[in-house]
Scaffold this motif. Structure first.
Motif, PDB file in Angstrom:
ATOM      1  N   LYS A   2      -0.491  -4.383   2.418  1.00  0.00           N
ATOM      2  CA  LYS A   2      -0.522  -2.966   2.032  1.00  0.00           C
ATOM      3  C   LYS A   2      -1.031  -2.822   0.593  1.00  0.00           C
ATOM      4  O   LYS A   2      -1.840  -1.935   0.298  1.00  0.00           O
ATOM      5  CB  LYS A   2       0.863  -2.354   2.184  1.00  0.00           C
ATOM      6  CG  LYS A   2       0.969  -0.910   1.777  1.00  0.00           C
ATOM      7  CD  LYS A   2       0.339   0.038   2.757  1.00  0.00           C
ATOM      8  CE  LYS A   2       1.337   0.455   3.793  1.00  0.00           C
ATOM      9  NZ  LYS A   2       0.823   1.565   4.616  1.00  0.00           N
ATOM     10  N   ILE A   3      -0.595  -3.710  -0.306  1.00  0.00           N
ATOM     11  CA  ILE A   3      -1.056  -3.672  -1.697  1.00  0.00           C
ATOM     12  C   ILE A   3      -2.563  -3.894  -1.762  1.00  0.00           C
ATOM     13  O   ILE A   3      -3.281  -3.184  -2.477  1.00  0.00           O
ATOM     14  CB  ILE A   3      -0.294  -4.716  -2.550  1.00  0.00           C
ATOM     15  CG1 ILE A   3       1.159  -4.272  -2.741  1.00  0.00           C
ATOM     16  CG2 ILE A   3      -0.984  -4.928  -3.898  1.00  0.00           C
ATOM     17  CD1 ILE A   3       2.065  -5.327  -3.321  1.00  0.00           C
ATOM     18  N   ILE A   4      -3.057  -4.855  -1.010  1.00  0.00           N
ATOM     19  CA  ILE A   4      -4.499  -5.135  -0.991  1.00  0.00           C
ATOM     20  C   ILE A   4      -5.253  -3.918  -0.474  1.00  0.00           C
ATOM     21  O   ILE A   4      -6.285  -3.533  -1.043  1.00  0.00           O
ATOM     22  CB  ILE A   4      -4.803  -6.387  -0.143  1.00  0.00           C
ATOM     23  CG1 ILE A   4      -4.279  -7.641  -0.862  1.00  0.00           C
ATOM     24  CG2 ILE A   4      -6.292  -6.509   0.155  1.00  0.00           C
ATOM     25  CD1 ILE A   4      -4.277  -8.899  -0.014  1.00  0.00           C
ATOM     26  N   ARG A   5      -4.755  -3.290   0.574  1.00  0.00           N
ATOM     27  CA  ARG A   5      -5.429  -2.108   1.132  1.00  0.00           C
ATOM     28  C   ARG A   5      -5.448  -0.959   0.123  1.00  0.00           C
ATOM     29  O   ARG A   5      -6.425  -0.223   0.035  1.00  0.00           O
ATOM     30  CB  ARG A   5      -4.761  -1.684   2.435  1.00  0.00           C
ATOM     31  CG  ARG A   5      -4.994  -2.732   3.546  1.00  0.00           C
ATOM     32  CD  ARG A   5      -4.412  -2.348   4.870  1.00  0.00           C
ATOM     33  NE  ARG A   5      -5.154  -1.203   5.388  1.00  0.00           N
ATOM     34  CZ  ARG A   5      -4.608  -0.249   6.127  1.00  0.00           C
ATOM     35  NH1 ARG A   5      -3.338  -0.300   6.443  1.00  0.00           N
ATOM     36  NH2 ARG A   5      -5.330   0.749   6.551  1.00  0.00           N
ATOM     37  N   ILE A   6      -4.378  -0.805  -0.655  1.00  0.00           N
ATOM     38  CA  ILE A   6      -4.356   0.223  -1.708  1.00  0.00           C
ATOM     39  C   ILE A   6      -5.372  -0.131  -2.783  1.00  0.00           C
ATOM     40  O   ILE A   6      -6.148   0.715  -3.232  1.00  0.00           O
ATOM     41  CB  ILE A   6      -2.938   0.377  -2.303  1.00  0.00           C
ATOM     42  CG1 ILE A   6      -2.007   1.020  -1.267  1.00  0.00           C
ATOM     43  CG2 ILE A   6      -2.978   1.207  -3.587  1.00  0.00           C
ATOM     44  CD1 ILE A   6      -0.541   1.044  -1.668  1.00  0.00           C
ATOM     45  N   ASP A   7      -5.396  -1.407  -3.208  1.00  0.00           N
ATOM     46  CA  ASP A   7      -6.345  -1.849  -4.236  1.00  0.00           C
ATOM     47  C   ASP A   7      -7.792  -1.660  -3.804  1.00  0.00           C
ATOM     48  O   ASP A   7      -8.659  -1.346  -4.629  1.00  0.00           O
ATOM     49  CB  ASP A   7      -6.104  -3.312  -4.609  1.00  0.00           C
ATOM     50  CG  ASP A   7      -4.901  -3.503  -5.511  1.00  0.00           C
ATOM     51  OD1 ASP A   7      -4.473  -2.519  -6.155  1.00  0.00           O
ATOM     52  OD2 ASP A   7      -4.392  -4.630  -5.574  1.00  0.00           O
ATOM     53  N   LEU A   8      -8.073  -1.860  -2.522  1.00  0.00           N
ATOM     54  CA  LEU A   8      -9.438  -1.704  -2.015  1.00  0.00           C
ATOM     55  C   LEU A   8      -9.803  -0.244  -1.770  1.00  0.00           C
ATOM     56  O   LEU A   8     -10.956   0.064  -1.459  1.00  0.00           O
ATOM     57  CB  LEU A   8      -9.614  -2.498  -0.711  1.00  0.00           C
ATOM     58  CG  LEU A   8      -9.556  -4.011  -0.841  1.00  0.00           C
ATOM     59  CD1 LEU A   8      -9.601  -4.658   0.535  1.00  0.00           C
ATOM     60  CD2 LEU A   8     -10.686  -4.525  -1.724  1.00  0.00           C
ATOM     61  N   GLY A   9      -8.841   0.651  -1.884  1.00  0.00           N
ATOM     62  CA  GLY A   9      -9.104   2.067  -1.675  1.00  0.00           C
ATOM     63  C   GLY A   9      -9.053   2.496  -0.221  1.00  0.00           C
ATOM     64  O   GLY A   9      -9.389   3.634   0.097  1.00  0.00           O
ATOM     65  N   GLU A  10      -8.652   1.594   0.665  1.00  0.00           N
ATOM     66  CA  GLU A  10      -8.541   1.941   2.085  1.00  0.00           C
ATOM     67  C   GLU A  10      -7.363   2.872   2.338  1.00  0.00           C
ATOM     68  O   GLU A  10      -7.354   3.618   3.315  1.00  0.00           O
ATOM     69  CB  GLU A  10      -8.379   0.677   2.931  1.00  0.00           C
ATOM     70  CG  GLU A  10      -9.575  -0.237   2.907  1.00  0.00           C
ATOM     71  CD  GLU A  10      -9.332  -1.535   3.655  1.00  0.00           C
ATOM     72  OE1 GLU A  10      -8.243  -1.714   4.259  1.00  0.00           O
ATOM     73  OE2 GLU A  10     -10.229  -2.389   3.640  1.00  0.00           O
ATOM     74  N   VAL A  11      -6.362   2.777   1.483  1.00  0.00           N
ATOM     75  CA  VAL A  11      -5.145   3.575   1.583  1.00  0.00           C
ATOM     76  C   VAL A  11      -4.898   4.169   0.193  1.00  0.00           C
ATOM     77  O   VAL A  11      -5.083   3.467  -0.803  1.00  0.00           O
ATOM     78  CB  VAL A  11      -3.948   2.674   2.006  1.00  0.00           C
ATOM     79  CG1 VAL A  11      -2.655   3.431   2.014  1.00  0.00           C
ATOM     80  CG2 VAL A  11      -4.207   2.039   3.355  1.00  0.00           C
ATOM     81  N   PRO A  12      -4.511   5.441   0.109  1.00  0.00           N
ATOM     82  CA  PRO A  12      -4.272   6.023  -1.219  1.00  0.00           C
ATOM     83  C   PRO A  12      -3.050   5.402  -1.906  1.00  0.00           C
ATOM     84  O   PRO A  12      -2.104   4.986  -1.241  1.00  0.00           O
ATOM     85  CB  PRO A  12      -4.039   7.510  -0.927  1.00  0.00           C
ATOM     86  CG  PRO A  12      -3.607   7.564   0.493  1.00  0.00           C
ATOM     87  CD  PRO A  12      -4.274   6.408   1.183  1.00  0.00           C
ATOM     88  N   ASN A  13      -3.092   5.364  -3.215  1.00  0.00           N
ATOM     89  CA  ASN A  13      -1.956   4.882  -3.994  1.00  0.00           C
ATOM     90  C   ASN A  13      -1.001   6.055  -4.189  1.00  0.00           C
ATOM     91  O   ASN A  13      -0.922   6.649  -5.252  1.00  0.00           O
ATOM     92  CB  ASN A  13      -2.428   4.327  -5.346  1.00  0.00           C
ATOM     93  CG  ASN A  13      -1.275   3.747  -6.156  1.00  0.00           C
ATOM     94  OD1 ASN A  13      -0.172   3.593  -5.649  1.00  0.00           O
ATOM     95  ND2 ASN A  13      -1.525   3.452  -7.408  1.00  0.00           N
ATOM     96  N   SER A  14      -0.289   6.373  -3.127  1.00  0.00           N
ATOM     97  CA  SER A  14       0.617   7.520  -3.152  1.00  0.00           C
ATOM     98  C   SER A  14       2.045   7.040  -2.912  1.00  0.00           C
ATOM     99  O   SER A  14       2.265   5.963  -2.348  1.00  0.00           O
ATOM    100  CB  SER A  14       0.220   8.514  -2.064  1.00  0.00           C
ATOM    101  OG  SER A  14       0.447   7.957  -0.789  1.00  0.00           O
TER     102      SER A  14
END
Length: 109
Positions: free
Chosen positions: A30-42
Motif C-alpha cells: 500500500k505504501i509503494i502504491r501511494i508513493d507511485l501515485g496509484e493511490v492517493p495519500n489520504s
C-alpha cells in the motif's frame, strides 16, 4: 512465537509469524502504491496501513526474529513519512492553527 489459528480480516493464519509477514507485505504494498501515485495519500488510504501495523504490534515481540522487527520498524517509518508529507495536516492540528490565525486577526485588527 504463538502457534494455532489466528483470524484477521476474514483470513485465517497458521501462526503469528505468518500473519505478521502477510500484514507487513500488505502495508508495504500500500505504501509503494501511494508513493507511485496509484493511490492517493489520504487518511482513508493510510488507515489500512495503520490498522495492519497496530495488529502486528498487538501480536507482541516474543519470538519475532530481529530482521522482522527491523522490517516492522521500517514500515512504521514509511507510514509516518506519508502522514507528515507536506500536503497532510492532522485534523486536530489544522483546527488549532485555524484558531490561532483567527485569534491573531482579532488581536491585530
Amino acid at each position: 512465537m504463538k502457534k494455532g489459528y489466528l483470524k484477521f480480516e476474514g483470513r485465517t493464519y497458521a501462526s503469528t509469524y505468518e500473519m505478521i509477514q502477510s500484514l507487513l507485505e500488505q502495508a508495504n504494498e500500500k505504501i509503494i502504491r501511494i508513493d507511485l501515485g496509484e493511490v492517493p495519500n489520504s487518511p482513508d488510504e493510510r488507515i489500512f496501513i495503520k490498522l495492519w501495523l497496530l495488529q502486528i504490534d498487538r501480536c507482541g515481540e516474543e519470538g519475532i526474529p530481529m530482521e522482522v522487527k527491523a522490517r516492522i520498524g521500517s514500515v512504521w517509518s514509511q507510514f509516518y513519512r506519508l502522514e507528515h508529507q507536506e500536503d497532510y495536516i492532522h485534523p486536530y492540528l489544522s483546527k488549532m492553527l485555524e484558531q490561532i490565525q483567527n485569534d491573531n486577526k482579532k488581536n491585530s485588527g
